[in-house]
Design an enzyme around this catalytic site. Sequence first.
Site, PDB file in Angstrom:
ATOM      1  N   HIS A 213       0.801  -1.231   0.000  1.00 49.47           N
ATOM      2  CA  HIS A 213       0.000   0.000   0.000  1.00 49.47           C
ATOM      3  C   HIS A 213       0.831   1.278   0.000  1.00 49.47           C
ATOM      4  CE1 HIS A 213       0.961   0.026   4.260  1.00 49.47           C
ATOM      5  NE2 HIS A 213       0.585   1.288   4.282  1.00 49.47           N
TER       6      HIS A 213
HETATM    7  C1  UD1 Z   1      -2.435   5.473   5.699  1.00 43.32           C
HETATM    8  C2  UD1 Z   1      -1.179   5.948   6.450  1.00 43.32           C
HETATM    9  C3  UD1 Z   1      -0.125   4.873   6.395  1.00 43.32           C
HETATM   10  C4  UD1 Z   1      -0.668   3.551   6.859  1.00 43.32           C
HETATM   11  C5  UD1 Z   1      -1.891   3.205   6.025  1.00 43.32           C
HETATM   12  C6  UD1 Z   1      -2.525   1.900   6.406  1.00 43.32           C
HETATM   13  C7  UD1 Z   1      -0.675   8.337   6.403  1.00 43.32           C
HETATM   14  C8  UD1 Z   1       0.223   9.358   5.842  1.00 43.32           C
HETATM   15  N1  UD1 Z   1      -0.610   7.123   5.834  1.00 43.32           N
HETATM   16  O1  UD1 Z   1      -2.074   5.348   4.332  1.00 43.32           O
HETATM   17  O2  UD1 Z   1       0.940   5.249   7.244  1.00 43.32           O
HETATM   18  O3  UD1 Z   1       0.320   2.561   6.718  1.00 43.32           O
HETATM   19  O4  UD1 Z   1      -2.858   4.249   6.216  1.00 43.32           O
HETATM   20  O5  UD1 Z   1      -3.562   1.573   5.535  1.00 43.32           O
HETATM   21  O6  UD1 Z   1      -1.400   8.616   7.324  1.00 43.32           O
HETATM   22  N2  UD1 Z   1      -9.284   4.830   0.903  1.00 43.32           N
HETATM   23  C9  UD1 Z   1     -10.499   4.184   0.754  1.00 43.32           C
HETATM   24  N3  UD1 Z   1     -11.156   3.813   1.890  1.00 43.32           N
HETATM   25  C10 UD1 Z   1     -10.684   4.068   3.134  1.00 43.32           C
HETATM   26  C11 UD1 Z   1      -9.463   4.740   3.257  1.00 43.32           C
HETATM   27  C12 UD1 Z   1      -8.770   5.103   2.141  1.00 43.32           C
HETATM   28  O7  UD1 Z   1     -10.953   3.931  -0.335  1.00 43.32           O
HETATM   29  O8  UD1 Z   1     -11.349   3.691   4.122  1.00 43.32           O
HETATM   30  C13 UD1 Z   1      -8.518   5.198  -0.322  1.00 43.32           C
HETATM   31  C14 UD1 Z   1      -8.742   6.614  -0.775  1.00 43.32           C
HETATM   32  O9  UD1 Z   1      -8.754   6.623  -2.157  1.00 43.32           O
HETATM   33  C15 UD1 Z   1      -7.492   7.344  -0.294  1.00 43.32           C
HETATM   34  C16 UD1 Z   1      -6.446   6.235  -0.332  1.00 43.32           C
HETATM   35  O10 UD1 Z   1      -7.148   5.032  -0.038  1.00 43.32           O
HETATM   36  O11 UD1 Z   1      -7.196   8.439  -1.092  1.00 43.32           O
HETATM   37  C17 UD1 Z   1      -5.322   6.400   0.656  1.00 43.32           C
HETATM   38  O12 UD1 Z   1      -5.824   6.591   1.992  1.00 43.32           O
HETATM   39  P1  UD1 Z   1      -4.998   7.511   3.017  1.00 43.32           P
HETATM   40  O13 UD1 Z   1      -5.681   7.514   4.332  1.00 43.32           O
HETATM   41  O14 UD1 Z   1      -4.710   8.824   2.385  1.00 43.32           O
HETATM   42  O15 UD1 Z   1      -3.598   6.802   3.119  1.00 43.32           O
HETATM   43  P2  UD1 Z   1      -3.191   5.260   3.196  1.00 43.32           P
HETATM   44  O16 UD1 Z   1      -2.504   4.905   1.940  1.00 43.32           O
HETATM   45  O17 UD1 Z   1      -4.321   4.402   3.635  1.00 43.32           O
END
Ligand code: UD1
Length: 369
Positions: A213
């Site tokens: 991820h």
């Molecule tokens: C976040 C953390 C990372 C952690 C990871 C675990 C930061 C900077 N990053 O990264 O340290 O290892 O979580 O998963 O805080 N999305 C969904 N559904 C959700 C959540 C996210 O579809 O419930 C999608 C969205 O398109 C979003 C993308 O995932 O833009 C990334 O989510 P985000 O919370 O920005 O960062 P992670 O990559 O999950």
Amino acid sequence: MTRRKKVVFVAGARPNFMKIACLLKECRKYKAIRAIVVHSGQHYDNEMSEQFFKDLDIAPPRYFLGVGSGSHAEQTGRVMVAFEKICQKERPDYVVVVGDVNSTVAACLAAKKCHIRVAHIEAGLRSFDMAMPEEINRMVTDSISDDLFVTEQSGVTHLRKEGHAAKKIHFVGNTMIDSLILAMKKIQRMDPRSWTSYPLQEQLSSYGLLTLHRPSNVDSKTQLKRLLAVVDQVAQEIPIIFPAHPRTRKSIREFKVKLSKNIHLTHPLGYLEFIFLCQKAGFILTDSGGIQEETTFLKVPCFTLRANTERPVTLEKGTNILVGNNIEQIPRLVHQVLRGQSRAGQTPPLWDGRASQRIIKILVRKLMI
Ligand code: UD1
């Protein structure tokens, strides 16, 4: 009568929930403490959030800030604005933040500016890679927190080097391992056939597990394709189960990456289902931080698809191997592991299921002063 002390626990993203679960359980033992859970909403899908509350027996949060996805500044800013209001309303005696996600640093900043004491769980970990957003979050959070709870010796060393007073640093072990130990007991009493992945409806007796991820691995078309081509080679020897994070799934779709039929793509899995799969896996390929620790505890070989780790104890004592840029080596390394050539590893000090107990004891002592 003295007022019960309010402790606010902040969690926002999937890797936070297993870090607060046992702290909350422990708080219930102390009448003097009132624990309040705030969920920032950084992760919001059922399978990234609610399912974890169920699996970890965490009651629904008192506050849900609903910040959702966005750029780093947007996400961090939204948590700060919303959490400041909670701090003003509740006036907690302590705020507890965990890990290194954007919600961690945001809540810490907002609380400190409201003159509230902050405890950081999982302090002191350093990858020394400023291209990782988590490294910035960790450094900022540690630099202003009042109490720094550390999972491994390297954390103590870093914090001392950065000039933190010894009395702020508490080497207590790993609350994620507390949850893992409870999960293992729970899984024993469950019927895994109720899970969608049960190794893919019993067709697989042995398998490897893959999670990806990190933006550095999944946001670049070249890197993602290169990685998955190597995984494809591994999958010719042993099937791979691949529960994909929403970010990763989006990239696979966008970059039109084709996966061979031996790579079984699934939706993100709940906590218990994932731990069950981990325990039984022949090996794990991952770029996660937490999974490096879970596999070390479970003594499952782990290949970390990153150039560095902030969790060096998993390399020194555990089952973790840092693959770095040498990903073409992976099929050979996996082959060796499958022939039984892997380190058994040792459990790192204080990863004994009692970290939460130690942390809450220290917090209670501080709250009573
Ligand atoms: C976040 C953390 C990372 C952690 C990871 C675990 C930061 C900077 N990053 O990264 O340290 O290892 O979580 O998963 O805080 N999305 C969904 N559904 C959700 C959540 C996210 O579809 O419930 C999608 C969205 O398109 C979003 C993308 O995932 O833009 C990334 O989510 P985000 O919370 O920005 O960062 P992670 O990559 O999950």
